[in-house]
Design a protein around this motif. Structure first.
Motif, PDB file in Angstrom:
ATOM      1  N   LEU A 218       0.898  -1.051  -0.105  1.00 50.98           N
ATOM      2  CA  LEU A 218      -0.061  -0.015   0.040  1.00 50.98           C
ATOM      3  C   LEU A 218       0.897   1.428  -0.061  1.00 50.98           C
ATOM      4  O   LEU A 218       0.388   2.141  -0.825  1.00 50.98           O
ATOM      5  CB  LEU A 218      -0.758   0.143   1.335  1.00 50.98           C
ATOM      6  N   ALA A 219       1.877   1.357   0.843  1.00 52.07           N
ATOM      7  CA  ALA A 219       2.782   2.523   0.867  1.00 52.07           C
ATOM      8  C   ALA A 219       3.303   2.782  -0.510  1.00 52.07           C
ATOM      9  O   ALA A 219       3.569   3.984  -1.056  1.00 52.07           O
ATOM     10  CB  ALA A 219       3.871   2.422   1.856  1.00 52.07           C
ATOM     11  N   ALA A 220       3.960   1.575  -1.327  1.00 51.50           N
ATOM     12  CA  ALA A 220       4.299   1.570  -2.748  1.00 51.50           C
ATOM     13  C   ALA A 220       3.328   2.514  -3.449  1.00 51.50           C
ATOM     14  O   ALA A 220       3.796   3.113  -4.384  1.00 51.50           O
ATOM     15  CB  ALA A 220       4.783   0.409  -3.123  1.00 51.50           C
ATOM     16  N   ALA A 221       2.129   1.921  -3.342  1.00 50.18           N
ATOM     17  CA  ALA A 221       0.913   2.450  -4.301  1.00 50.18           C
ATOM     18  C   ALA A 221       0.684   3.843  -4.000  1.00 50.18           C
ATOM     19  O   ALA A 221       0.714   4.598  -4.956  1.00 50.18           O
ATOM     20  CB  ALA A 221      -0.176   1.530  -3.951  1.00 50.18           C
ATOM     21  N   GLN A 222       0.661   3.893  -2.667  1.00 48.39           N
ATOM     22  CA  GLN A 222       0.320   5.585  -2.516  1.00 48.39           C
ATOM     23  C   GLN A 222       1.570   6.268  -2.842  1.00 48.39           C
ATOM     24  O   GLN A 222       1.185   7.544  -3.451  1.00 48.39           O
ATOM     25  CB  GLN A 222       0.687   5.674  -0.951  1.00 48.39           C
ATOM     26  N   ALA A 223       2.694   6.191  -2.853  1.00 42.04           N
ATOM     27  CA  ALA A 223       3.875   6.704  -3.404  1.00 42.04           C
ATOM     28  C   ALA A 223       3.533   7.037  -5.040  1.00 42.04           C
ATOM     29  O   ALA A 223       4.103   8.123  -5.566  1.00 42.04           O
ATOM     30  CB  ALA A 223       5.128   6.328  -3.111  1.00 42.04           C
ATOM     31  N   HIS A 224       3.334   5.941  -5.633  1.00 32.96           N
ATOM     32  CA  HIS A 224       3.186   5.788  -7.022  1.00 32.96           C
ATOM     33  C   HIS A 224       1.988   6.842  -7.356  1.00 32.96           C
ATOM     34  O   HIS A 224       1.941   7.380  -8.532  1.00 32.96           O
ATOM     35  CB  HIS A 224       2.731   4.319  -7.668  1.00 32.96           C
ATOM     36  N   LEU A 225       0.900   6.717  -6.678  1.00 33.12           N
ATOM     37  CA  LEU A 225      -0.222   7.494  -6.815  1.00 33.12           C
ATOM     38  C   LEU A 225      -0.178   8.945  -6.427  1.00 33.12           C
ATOM     39  O   LEU A 225      -1.245   9.841  -6.763  1.00 33.12           O
ATOM     40  CB  LEU A 225      -1.545   6.866  -6.574  1.00 33.12           C
ATOM     41  N   GLY A 226       0.657   9.127  -5.568  1.00 30.89           N
ATOM     42  CA  GLY A 226       0.455  10.705  -4.999  1.00 30.89           C
ATOM     43  C   GLY A 226      -0.545  10.835  -3.925  1.00 30.89           C
ATOM     44  O   GLY A 226      -1.249  11.870  -3.913  1.00 30.89           O
ATOM     45  N   ILE A 227      -0.575   9.773  -3.141  1.00 26.65           N
ATOM     46  CA  ILE A 227      -2.060   9.665  -2.581  1.00 26.65           C
ATOM     47  C   ILE A 227      -1.506   9.423  -0.907  1.00 26.65           C
ATOM     48  O   ILE A 227      -0.820   8.893  -0.686  1.00 26.65           O
ATOM     49  CB  ILE A 227      -3.030   8.515  -2.668  1.00 26.65           C
ATOM     50  N   ALA A 228      -2.098  10.273  -0.068  1.00 27.34           N
ATOM     51  CA  ALA A 228      -1.489  10.303   1.533  1.00 27.34           C
ATOM     52  C   ALA A 228      -2.466   9.492   2.154  1.00 27.34           C
ATOM     53  O   ALA A 228      -3.618   9.184   1.881  1.00 27.34           O
ATOM     54  CB  ALA A 228      -1.549  11.577   1.973  1.00 27.34           C
ATOM     55  N   PRO A 229      -1.674   9.242   3.222  1.00 28.51           N
ATOM     56  CA  PRO A 229      -2.707   8.357   4.591  1.00 28.51           C
ATOM     57  C   PRO A 229      -3.789   8.895   4.722  1.00 28.51           C
ATOM     58  O   PRO A 229      -4.899   8.179   5.166  1.00 28.51           O
ATOM     59  CB  PRO A 229      -1.766   8.172   5.562  1.00 28.51           C
ATOM     60  N   ALA A 230      -3.877  10.264   4.939  1.00 34.42           N
ATOM     61  CA  ALA A 230      -5.096  10.963   5.237  1.00 34.42           C
ATOM     62  C   ALA A 230      -6.136  10.772   4.140  1.00 34.42           C
ATOM     63  O   ALA A 230      -7.416  11.157   4.539  1.00 34.42           O
ATOM     64  CB  ALA A 230      -4.855  12.381   5.524  1.00 34.42           C
ATOM     65  N   GLN A 231      -5.871  10.450   3.028  1.00 34.38           N
ATOM     66  CA  GLN A 231      -6.817  10.165   2.002  1.00 34.38           C
ATOM     67  C   GLN A 231      -7.212   8.706   1.667  1.00 34.38           C
ATOM     68  O   GLN A 231      -7.790   8.389   0.409  1.00 34.38           O
ATOM     69  CB  GLN A 231      -6.246  10.944   0.606  1.00 34.38           C
ATOM     70  N   THR A 232      -6.892   7.930   2.476  1.00 31.68           N
ATOM     71  CA  THR A 232      -6.880   6.602   2.459  1.00 31.68           C
ATOM     72  C   THR A 232      -7.784   6.043   3.370  1.00 31.68           C
ATOM     73  O   THR A 232      -7.743   6.364   4.713  1.00 31.68           O
ATOM     74  CB  THR A 232      -5.421   5.792   2.434  1.00 31.68           C
ATOM     75  N   ALA A 233      -8.715   4.968   3.026  1.00 31.19           N
ATOM     76  CA  ALA A 233      -9.520   4.294   4.048  1.00 31.19           C
ATOM     77  C   ALA A 233      -9.061   2.803   3.789  1.00 31.19           C
ATOM     78  O   ALA A 233      -8.643   2.236   2.608  1.00 31.19           O
ATOM     79  CB  ALA A 233     -10.861   4.401   3.655  1.00 31.19           C
ATOM     80  N   VAL A 234      -8.948   1.957   4.872  1.00 31.51           N
ATOM     81  CA  VAL A 234      -8.674   0.600   4.989  1.00 31.51           C
ATOM     82  C   VAL A 234      -9.942  -0.088   5.545  1.00 31.51           C
ATOM     83  O   VAL A 234     -10.395   0.131   6.795  1.00 31.51           O
ATOM     84  CB  VAL A 234      -7.443   0.378   5.381  1.00 31.51           C
ATOM     85  N   PHE A 235      -9.894  -1.580   5.211  1.00 31.61           N
ATOM     86  CA  PHE A 235     -11.022  -2.452   5.857  1.00 31.61           C
ATOM     87  C   PHE A 235     -10.560  -3.938   5.882  1.00 31.61           C
ATOM     88  O   PHE A 235      -9.820  -4.261   4.904  1.00 31.61           O
ATOM     89  CB  PHE A 235     -12.261  -2.515   5.220  1.00 31.61           C
ATOM     90  N   GLY A 236     -10.326  -4.274   7.144  1.00 32.53           N
ATOM     91  CA  GLY A 236      -9.722  -5.700   7.331  1.00 32.53           C
ATOM     92  C   GLY A 236     -10.559  -6.490   8.579  1.00 32.53           C
ATOM     93  O   GLY A 236     -11.161  -5.731   9.247  1.00 32.53           O
ATOM     94  N   ASP A 237     -10.010  -7.671   8.585  1.00 36.36           N
ATOM     95  CA  ASP A 237     -10.674  -8.538   9.673  1.00 36.36           C
ATOM     96  C   ASP A 237      -9.531  -9.574  10.392  1.00 36.36           C
ATOM     97  O   ASP A 237      -9.807  -9.728  11.382  1.00 36.36           O
ATOM     98  CB  ASP A 237     -11.795  -9.260   9.092  1.00 36.36           C
ATOM     99  N   TYR A 238      -8.423  -9.598   9.501  1.00 37.64           N
ATOM    100  CA  TYR A 238      -7.312 -10.481  10.174  1.00 37.64           C
ATOM    101  C   TYR A 238      -5.962 -10.017  10.266  1.00 37.64           C
ATOM    102  O   TYR A 238      -5.690  -9.102  10.074  1.00 37.64           O
ATOM    103  CB  TYR A 238      -7.545 -11.768   9.293  1.00 37.64           C
ATOM    104  N   LEU A 239      -5.234 -10.902  10.877  1.00 34.16           N
ATOM    105  CA  LEU A 239      -3.939 -10.535  11.332  1.00 34.16           C
ATOM    106  C   LEU A 239      -3.101 -10.040  10.192  1.00 34.16           C
ATOM    107  O   LEU A 239      -2.155  -9.215  10.365  1.00 34.16           O
ATOM    108  CB  LEU A 239      -3.217 -11.749  12.248  1.00 34.16           C
ATOM    109  N   ASN A 240      -3.364 -10.624   8.982  1.00 39.49           N
ATOM    110  CA  ASN A 240      -2.584 -10.362   7.659  1.00 39.49           C
ATOM    111  C   ASN A 240      -2.938  -8.800   7.308  1.00 39.49           C
ATOM    112  O   ASN A 240      -2.258  -8.336   6.340  1.00 39.49           O
ATOM    113  CB  ASN A 240      -2.503 -11.316   6.614  1.00 39.49           C
TER     114      ASN A 240
END
Length: 289
Positions: A218-240
């Motif tokens: 995700l960090a590599a994608a954000q750098a590639h796209l010029g998107i900040a963590p403040a502009q990112t939503a994530v959804f998950g359920d497990y340890l990975n």
């Protein structure tokens, strides 16, 4: 253990979400998160992704699944999405690779040998050698093949995994017919201290390079796209999914999530069986500035 349905935490009400959201990237795990308990895509996902595109928000599945499997399950919705596959070892945008972490020949061989030792000692386990464009297994019994085929669209059965090409191995996935977290994960972790052993589901363990994670991809994608963590939503359920939460300020754990995921996230989405991802994304779109 994941809390039973009656003990699930209450989802964050929509009016508790921040106003004026500047959302540009929505990252979601698949199993236990976007997909329901029967592995089905939400009926309203297509409509939700269309609304996201209209608002300039990129859809990004992030899964332990194979790239080909993500494309098979999501169909046209995967065509222009950011796809983070193999627990972050491989990421593409459209047909363009933007990130990879290769396990390495020697490490892959050590993992295969360790899984064989566990099986020889009585553990009901099998290995999936996950490469960029093909997954391979040597265990041939129908129950194991069925489990592997669920997550790997390009799947080949071989006589000997150690005789297969090992140069582009992204990870070795281990299926444990018993409980992975309490069963085969501890001995695998002890035998492979220089590698990353991640419990990615009740029966699955992913063994990868020590640096590989969904968060790193995700960090590599954000750098590639010029998107900040403040502009990112994530959804998950497990340890990975844990490393994803380091890269997003709009961090959601599903109500059915593992306790460690619930503790990490800022917000709680409704459970996967309640369409939690799409419901929450629609609420976020309504609160965009």
């Amino acid at each position: 253990m994941i809390p039973p349905p009656g003990a699930r935490p209450a989802p964050t009400p929509p009016d508790r979400l921040p106003e004026g959201v500047d959302l540009r990237l929505a990252v979601t795990d698949m199993d236990g998160t976007l997909l329901d308990g029967r592995g089905r895509v939400p009926a309203d996902l297509g409509e939700t992704v269309t609304r996201m595109r209209e608002r300039g928000v990129l859809f990004a599945p992030a899964s332990g699944r194979q790239l080909g499997n993500l494309r098979r399950v999501l169909g046209p919705l995967a065509d222009d999405a950011l796809l983070i596959a193999e627990n972050g070892a491989y990421a593409v945008l459209g047909d363009r690779q933007i990130h990879d972490d290769v396990l390495g020949r020697d490490a892959a061989a050590r993992v295969i040998g360790t899984v064989r030792e566990l099986a020889g000692a009585g553990s009901d386990v099998g290995a999936v050698l996950a490469c960029k464009h093909m997954a391979r297994i040597e265990r041939r019994d129908a129950p194991f093949v069925e489990q592997a085929a669920t997550y790997y669209a390009q799947l080949e059965i071989v006589d000997d995994l150690l005789a297969a090409p090992l140069d582009d191995v992204l990870k070795v996935a281990v299926y444990d017919f018993d409980d992975a977290e309490s069963g085969s994960a501890p001995p695998l972790t002890g035998a492979l201290p220089d590698l990353q052993v991640v419990v990615s589901g009740r029966h699955w363990i992913d063994i990868m390079s020590a640096r590989t994670s969904k968060g790193r991809a995700l960090a590599a994608a954000q750098a590639h796209l010029g998107i900040a963590p403040a502009q990112t939503a994530v959804f998950g359920d497990y340890l990975n999914d844990l490393e994803l939460y380091d890269r997003a300020e709009l961090s959601f754990a599903m109500a059915n999530a593992h306790p460690r995921v619930l503790a990490r996230a800022r917000y709680i989405a409704p459970a996967n069986d309640e369409g939690g991802v799409t419901r929450t994304l629609r609420a976020l779109l309504e609160r965009m500035g």
